[in-house]
Enzyme design. Structure first.
Site, PDB file in Angstrom:
ATOM      1  N   CYS A 113     -17.663 -32.663  -0.540  1.00 27.37           N
ATOM      2  CA  CYS A 113     -18.364 -32.111  -0.718  1.00 27.37           C
ATOM      3  C   CYS A 113     -19.095 -32.295  -2.089  1.00 27.37           C
ATOM      4  CB  CYS A 113     -17.881 -30.348  -0.440  1.00 27.37           C
ATOM      5  SG  CYS A 113     -18.355 -29.091  -0.272  1.00 27.37           S
ATOM      6  N   ASP A 173     -30.017 -37.143   6.552  1.00 32.85           N
ATOM      7  CA  ASP A 173     -31.445 -37.005   6.335  1.00 32.85           C
ATOM      8  C   ASP A 173     -31.890 -37.493   8.141  1.00 32.85           C
ATOM      9  OD1 ASP A 173     -31.392 -36.592   4.238  1.00 32.85           O
ATOM     10  OD2 ASP A 173     -32.120 -38.410   3.944  1.00 32.85           O
TER      11      ASP A 173
END
Length: 330
Positions: free
Chosen positions: A102, A206
């Site tokens: 994160c 992606d």
């Protein structure tokens, strides 16, 4: 067959990424319905769990229809991570995942998430503290490194495997990139090709179309793909990818009926799980994604994100169905 511990995930699993304020039980249920092979919870603060924080505890809710499901924790303190591992084990997920990826400032400044990429020795100590305090298979999600000058994923992967991590999900960006630029999967491929690495390696970053999933599977040789943002408001992506893998053809795109049904189910399950008020409010972030690409939709979107009455929201869905039955999505 890809396995984490004794859990069989199929030949090339598609995993739902753990996403803060997104990967809750209602959203996970939708993704499971539409083909996700493995689900992960939102990340849970180890400190919050120990303090008995209500929001952290709520994130431990898992349901049998979700399985296999992993609960993800984060933190920068060995003792807190060890105690959290014991707490997580009580709800019996299939996997316990550690977040070392994160990039959000409030997490990183506590020496957790991607912040740990600057101190691999600490990462290994934290991981060992978790593994030593649970019988669950432990997996890790991380990034390539802190920034372009310190990409250390090769060392990280080897050392994590050496202490007993059973699968690794790698987001193809550094912490410094946040979510900008393109994910670089060449580093993920290098980890997968390392003859020392025997645990499954999942790529993340992606993948937002069946074509890209197929290209990345073939080009980078990963054991599976983890999908995050592309599934928000579009849970159909999992089955679309699977169908494309099998046939080379595209599934029909979701119709307005499909989109309304998904949004309605998501709202219903959110209010059942969180309570009506919170369920309604927290659904608002999802509507734009469910109805993305419909022309002249602004008036209905405004109603969806401002109305506080559940019955009236269902009426709005009925109106959308009636008024956009011939809609084409851009």
């Amino acid at each position: 067959m890809v396995k984490i511990g004794n859990i069989e995930l199929g030949e090339f699993p598609l995993l739902l990424a753990p996403m803060e304020d997104v990967s809750d039980p209602p959203f996970r249920r939708l993704c499971k319905m539409h083909g996700a092979d493995m689900l992960y919870s939102e990340f849970i603060s180890s400190e919050g769990l120990i303090r008995d924080a209500i929001k952290s505890k709520m994130k431990l809710d898992i349901f049998d229809y979700e399985r296999p499901v992993g609960i993800q924790i984060f933190g920068g303190d060995e003792e807190a991570m060890a105690m959290s591992a014991k707490i997580v084990e009580t709800v019996q997920p299939d996997v316990l995942d550690i977040n070392f990826g994160c990039p959000v400032k409030k997490v990183v400044t506590k020496g957790a998430g991607a912040g740990v990429l600057k101190d691999v020795d600490l990462m290994i100590r934290l991981t060992k503290a978790v593994i030593d305090n649970t019988n669950l298979p432990v997996t890790v999600k991380t990034r390539l490194g802190w920034d372009d000058t310190s990409i250390n994923i090769d060392e990280v992967a080897e050392r994590l495997q050496d202490v007993g991590v059973q699968a690794l999900s790698i987001h193809g960006r550094t912490r410094a990139q946040l979510y900008k630029g393109e994910a670089d999967w060449t580093h993920i491929a290098r980890v997968k090709e390392n003859p020392r690495i025997t645990m499954p390696i999942f790529g993340n970053g992606d993948v937002d179309s069946p074509e890209k999933a197929l290209e990345y599977r073939n080009k980078y040789g990963v054991d599976g793909i983890m999908i995050g943002r592309a599934a928000i408001g579009y849970p159909w992506i999992f089955n679309e990818i699977k169908h494309f893998f099998e046939t080379g053809e595209h599934l029909e795109k979701p119709t307005i009926e499909d989109r309304v049904e998904a949004a309605k189910n998501h709202l219903t399950w959110s209010t059942q799980w969180k309570g009506e008020r919170l369920g309604i409010v927290e659904m608002r972030r999802h509507y734009t994604n469910y109805f993305k690409g419909i022309p002249h939709f602004k008036e209905y979107r405004t109603q969806l994100v401002t109305n506080d009455n559940l019955d009236e929201l269902y009426s709005v869905f009925d109106e959308i169905l009636a008024n956009f039955k011939d809609a084409t999505f851009s």
